[in-house]
Design a protein around this motif. Structure first.
Motif, PDB file in Angstrom:
ATOM      1  N   GLU A 246       0.830  -1.199   0.000  1.00 43.50           N
ATOM      2  CA  GLU A 246       0.000   0.000   0.000  1.00 43.50           C
ATOM      3  C   GLU A 246       0.871   1.258   0.000  1.00 43.50           C
ATOM      4  O   GLU A 246       1.942   1.286   0.598  1.00 43.50           O
ATOM      5  CB  GLU A 246      -0.915   0.005   1.220  1.00 43.50           C
ATOM      6  CG  GLU A 246      -1.870  -1.189   1.271  1.00 43.50           C
ATOM      7  CD  GLU A 246      -2.701  -1.321   0.002  1.00 43.50           C
ATOM      8  OE1 GLU A 246      -3.271  -0.299  -0.437  1.00 43.50           O
ATOM      9  OE2 GLU A 246      -2.783  -2.429  -0.552  1.00 43.50           O
TER      10      GLU A 246
ATOM     11  N   SER B 186      -0.128   5.466  -0.036  1.00 42.63           N
ATOM     12  CA  SER B 186      -1.111   6.542  -0.181  1.00 42.63           C
ATOM     13  C   SER B 186      -0.554   7.655  -1.048  1.00 42.63           C
ATOM     14  O   SER B 186       0.662   7.808  -1.213  1.00 42.63           O
ATOM     15  CB  SER B 186      -1.484   7.096   1.198  1.00 42.63           C
ATOM     16  OG  SER B 186      -0.324   7.525   1.898  1.00 42.63           O
TER      17      SER B 186
ATOM     18  N   SER C 191      -5.423   8.196   2.053  1.00 40.50           N
ATOM     19  CA  SER C 191      -5.964   7.804   0.751  1.00 40.50           C
ATOM     20  C   SER C 191      -5.692   6.324   0.465  1.00 40.50           C
ATOM     21  O   SER C 191      -4.801   5.706   1.064  1.00 40.50           O
ATOM     22  CB  SER C 191      -5.352   8.659  -0.360  1.00 40.50           C
ATOM     23  OG  SER C 191      -4.152   8.090  -0.845  1.00 40.50           O
ATOM     24  N   LYS C 192      -6.415   5.785  -0.461  1.00 37.99           N
ATOM     25  CA  LYS C 192      -6.133   4.441  -0.927  1.00 37.99           C
ATOM     26  C   LYS C 192      -4.943   4.479  -1.880  1.00 37.99           C
ATOM     27  O   LYS C 192      -4.430   5.556  -2.229  1.00 37.99           O
ATOM     28  CB  LYS C 192      -7.361   3.855  -1.628  1.00 37.99           C
ATOM     29  CG  LYS C 192      -7.641   4.462  -2.994  1.00 37.99           C
ATOM     30  CD  LYS C 192      -8.807   3.743  -3.677  1.00 37.99           C
ATOM     31  CE  LYS C 192      -8.963   4.184  -5.133  1.00 37.99           C
ATOM     32  NZ  LYS C 192     -10.065   3.477  -5.826  1.00 37.99           N
ATOM     33  N   THR C 193      -4.486   3.310  -2.305  1.00 41.85           N
ATOM     34  CA  THR C 193      -3.373   3.200  -3.247  1.00 41.85           C
ATOM     35  C   THR C 193      -3.898   3.267  -4.674  1.00 41.85           C
ATOM     36  O   THR C 193      -4.882   2.604  -5.017  1.00 41.85           O
ATOM     37  CB  THR C 193      -2.626   1.877  -3.025  1.00 41.85           C
ATOM     38  OG1 THR C 193      -2.121   1.842  -1.691  1.00 41.85           O
ATOM     39  CG2 THR C 193      -1.472   1.731  -4.006  1.00 41.85           C
TER      40      THR C 193
END
Length: 267
Positions: A154, A156, A183-185
């Motif tokens: 992951e 961000s 945040s997401k990846t």
């Protein structure tokens, strides 16, 4: 008087349409306030500063515009020797919204640092390009870090890095150089929309695809993490209330198809 179900339905639809039209008009008025900083044709309005070179030298055509895209390109490089570059918009801002659409493409140039893989950034409240030292690596600024994910793990995006600066988060001065967002990846070569909302030195928000992923406040000069700077420009503890906007060149090809700004307090 007898009122039919059809009459109620007709009245309800009229109200929905009325509010829908008003909302659409309001959204259109907001969108009209966005001003493009990148014209899609050339680098008019921007200054180039690459480490080791005088202002305006576009070493190996690092920054270019092709097919309507602003590109950070390493096609003309054989290897990377810390030629960190920044492309500065020529006017400073204080309170504003900045919105970009970006993506990472291709491979990192040989000898680029490992941390710079799929790495770019939006430099906020930055010193001017003209005030940077010839061998300065990064401008005194706040970096909204643009990052792409590796095939595994992951990572961000829209993190905060602080070259020559410190910020306050949750009431405490934070001196760490980089602070992760939530945040997401984002993997692959897809386009990502990132935004910052800046209110002078009061509060700054980072957003990805419309979601707020990081918030901080009261940026000041400090913290180090830069080299080659003019000591007269760097003033420890000075509030960062305004400055320039820049994008980076850190060894991985990056494309921008939109860079636009809305001033919140033009005074």
């Amino acid at each position: 008087m007898k009122t039919t179900y059809r009459g109620y339905f007709t009245a309800l639809m009229a109200v929905i349409l009325l509010f829908g039209c008003r909302n659409f008009q309001k959204e259109a008025e907001v969108e009209a306030q966005w001003v493009p900083l990148f014209n899609g044709k050339d680098l008019t309005g921007w200054d180039i500063k690459i480490r080791g070179f005088e202002l305006g030298v576009n070493y190996r055509n690092t920054f270019r515009v092709e097919n309507g895209l602003l590109k950070v390109s390493y096609d003309d490089y054989d290897t990377f020797n810390e030629e960190f570059g920044h492309l500065f918009y020529q006017h400073p801002f204080s309170s504003y919204r900045l919105r970009v659409e970006y993506r990472f493409v291709g491979d990192q140039v040989p000898d680029g640092p490992g941390w710079a893989l799929r790495n770019n950034g939006l430099m906020l409240h930055s010193q001017s390009a003209q005030s940077m030292g010839v061998d300065q690596d990064f401008p005194i600024s706040l970096e909204a870090q643009l990052l792409g994910g590796a095939p595994e793990g992951e990572r961000s995006t829209m993190n905060l890095c602080t070259p020559g600066s410190n910020v306050v988060m949750q009431g405490e001065l934070r001196e760490a150089h980089c602070i992760d967002s939530r945040s997401k990846t984002y993997r692959g070569d897809g386009w990502v929309t990132a935004e910052v909302i800046v209110y002078r030195d009061s509060v700054i928000h980072h957003l990805v695809e419309g979601d707020t992923v990081l918030t901080y406040s009261h940026p000041v000069m400090g913290g180090g993490a830069i080299s080659g700077y003019d000591s007269k420009v760097y003033i420890e503890g000075k509030p960062m209330t305004s400055g320039y906007i820049a994008i980076q060149a850190e060894s991985h090809p990056t494309e921008f198809r939109k860079i636009e700004l809305m001033e919140l307090d033009p005074k």
